[in-house]
Write an enzyme that holds these catalytic residues in place. Structure first.
Site, mmCIF file in Angstrom:
data_model
loop_
_atom_site.group_PDB
_atom_site.id
_atom_site.type_symbol
_atom_site.label_atom_id
_atom_site.label_comp_id
_atom_site.label_asym_id
_atom_site.label_seq_id
_atom_site.Cartn_x
_atom_site.Cartn_y
_atom_site.Cartn_z
ATOM 1 N N LYS A 1 1.124 11.512 40.584
ATOM 2 C CA LYS A 1 1.665 12.556 41.460
ATOM 3 C C LYS A 1 3.101 12.264 41.911
ATOM 4 O O LYS A 1 3.863 13.192 42.185
ATOM 5 C CB LYS A 1 0.782 12.731 42.693
ATOM 6 C CG LYS A 1 -0.495 13.508 42.428
ATOM 7 C CD LYS A 1 -1.252 13.712 43.734
ATOM 8 C CE LYS A 1 -2.447 14.610 43.536
ATOM 9 N NZ LYS A 1 -3.149 14.902 44.775
ATOM 10 N N ASP B 1 -1.537 20.929 47.665
ATOM 11 C CA ASP B 1 -2.593 20.241 48.431
ATOM 12 C C ASP B 1 -2.512 20.554 49.929
ATOM 13 O O ASP B 1 -3.518 20.868 50.566
ATOM 14 C CB ASP B 1 -2.471 18.719 48.262
ATOM 15 C CG ASP B 1 -3.097 18.219 46.965
ATOM 16 O OD1 ASP B 1 -3.964 18.915 46.411
ATOM 17 O OD2 ASP B 1 -2.711 17.120 46.516
#
Ligand SMILES: NC(=O)c1ccc[n+]([C@@H]2O[C@H](COP(=O)([O-])OP(=O)(O)OC[C@H]3O[C@@H](n4cnc5c(N)ncnc54)[C@H](OP(=O)(O)O)[C@@H]3O)[C@@H](O)[C@H]2O)c1
Length: 284
Positions: free
Chosen positions: A70, A106
């Site tokens: 990520k 997210d």
């Protein structure tokens, strides 16, 4: 059926065997009759650049990224959304003629679910966040962007919490404090908090008997959220419910982040209810 017209999306990370994203996306595409395919692609850290260059040349319209890429994927992107830049990690990427742009869904995925499921306004709430890893960064930064009243960050490694608190306050007019993970501090701050969010992996399968907050410290005035979705009802959430707290499971964030990725890739409204139903068929 996959053919030359099939639009490819997928997930890169390692390990991927427990991810439910391929199921949730592919089953949704099938039910909607979309000619799309979501591929799980396990990638080692050293192979990341090679894989990214391959994706640029193929029929991909985008892909998701998970642990451990990520953050490390950011240098390979051509552009990055401002919120993802602040968070310092991406989980969704668009691919248009080989041009890659990164987003982070997210934080928005969690916060919008919290707001709608609990009917709350973040700007008058005090948040207590357990953990300061990737998911915590996304959630804390998004809460600060929503003008949260105050954020307390608890982390096993206090330096990471301090670093995140300082970054948040450099971007937003929001009071954010890092705190040591001890019961006395936690007990005192739980009294002041409205929402407690577990973003650590404590309680994740197979360690389902673990909890990041002792039962005795929980208090009925709190809304308690856990972003773990395997199991859906973690020990923390079971005990919070027993204490009379409002609870928020990790499923909502998972579906929301996936739905936001769907909308970014297809430029169409996401079939949120269908994606939720598809996921629940697997979880139940
Ligand atoms: N629902 C969803 O859609 C969704 C999305 C993303 C992530 N998640 C879940 O969120 C969790 C965290 O993911 P992440 O990407 O943020 O991982 P990460 O970056 O590795 O962060 C892990 C966090 O957990 C803490 N931690 C780990 N083991 C601990 C222990 N034994 N005691 C105390 N603290 C501990 C770490 O503390 P240190 O800093 O001290 O190591 C760190 O704060 C995972 O369970 C993941 O499955 C759910």
């Amino acid at each position: 059926m996959i053919d030359l017209q099939t639009k490819l999306v997928g997930l890169i990370g390692k390990p991927l065997e427990h991810s439910l994203s391929p199921w949730m996306h592919n089953e949704t595409y099938t039910r909607l009759g979309l000619n799309m395919a979501y591929l799980p692609i396990e990638v080692l850290e050293n192979d990341l650049e090679t894989v990214i260059n391959g994706i640029r040349k193929m029929n991909f319209i985008g892909f998701n990224v998970t642990i451990p890429h990520k953050i490390s994927i950011i240098p390979y992107l051509d552009d990055i959304d401002p919120l993802a830049k602040q968070i310092g990690s991406v989980n969704t990427i668009t691919c248009c003629n080989g041009f890659l742009k990164g987003y982070n869904t997210d934080g928005e995925g969690f916060v919008s679910y919290l707001e709608t499921s609990q009917g709350i306004n973040c700007s008058d709430k005090v948040f207590l966040i357990m953990g300061s890893g990737g998911a915590s960064r996304a959630i804390a930064m998004t809460l600060a962007a929503r003008k949260a009243k105050k954020i307390y960050l608890f982390n096993r490694t206090i330096e990471k919490a301090k670093q995140l608190a300082s970054e948040i306050m450099s971007y937003y007019d929001c009071i954010c404090q890092a705190k040591n993970l001890d019961d006395t501090t936690l007990k005192a701050l739980i009294k002041k908090a409205d929402v407690l969010i577990n973003t650590t992996s404590v309680g994740l399968y197979p360690n389902i008997d673990q909890t990041p907050v002792k039962y005795d410290l929980l208090s009925s005035h709190l809304i308690v959220a856990d972003i773990i979705y395997n199991p859906l009802h973690t020990r923390l959430l079971q005990e919070a419910k027993e204490k009379g707290c409002g609870i928020v499971t990790g499923e909502g964030m998972f579906v929301n982040q996936g739905a936001k990725a769907f909308a970014i890739w297809t430029k169409q409204p996401a079939p949120y209810s269908m994606m939720k139903r598809v996921l629940e068929e697997k979880l139940i």
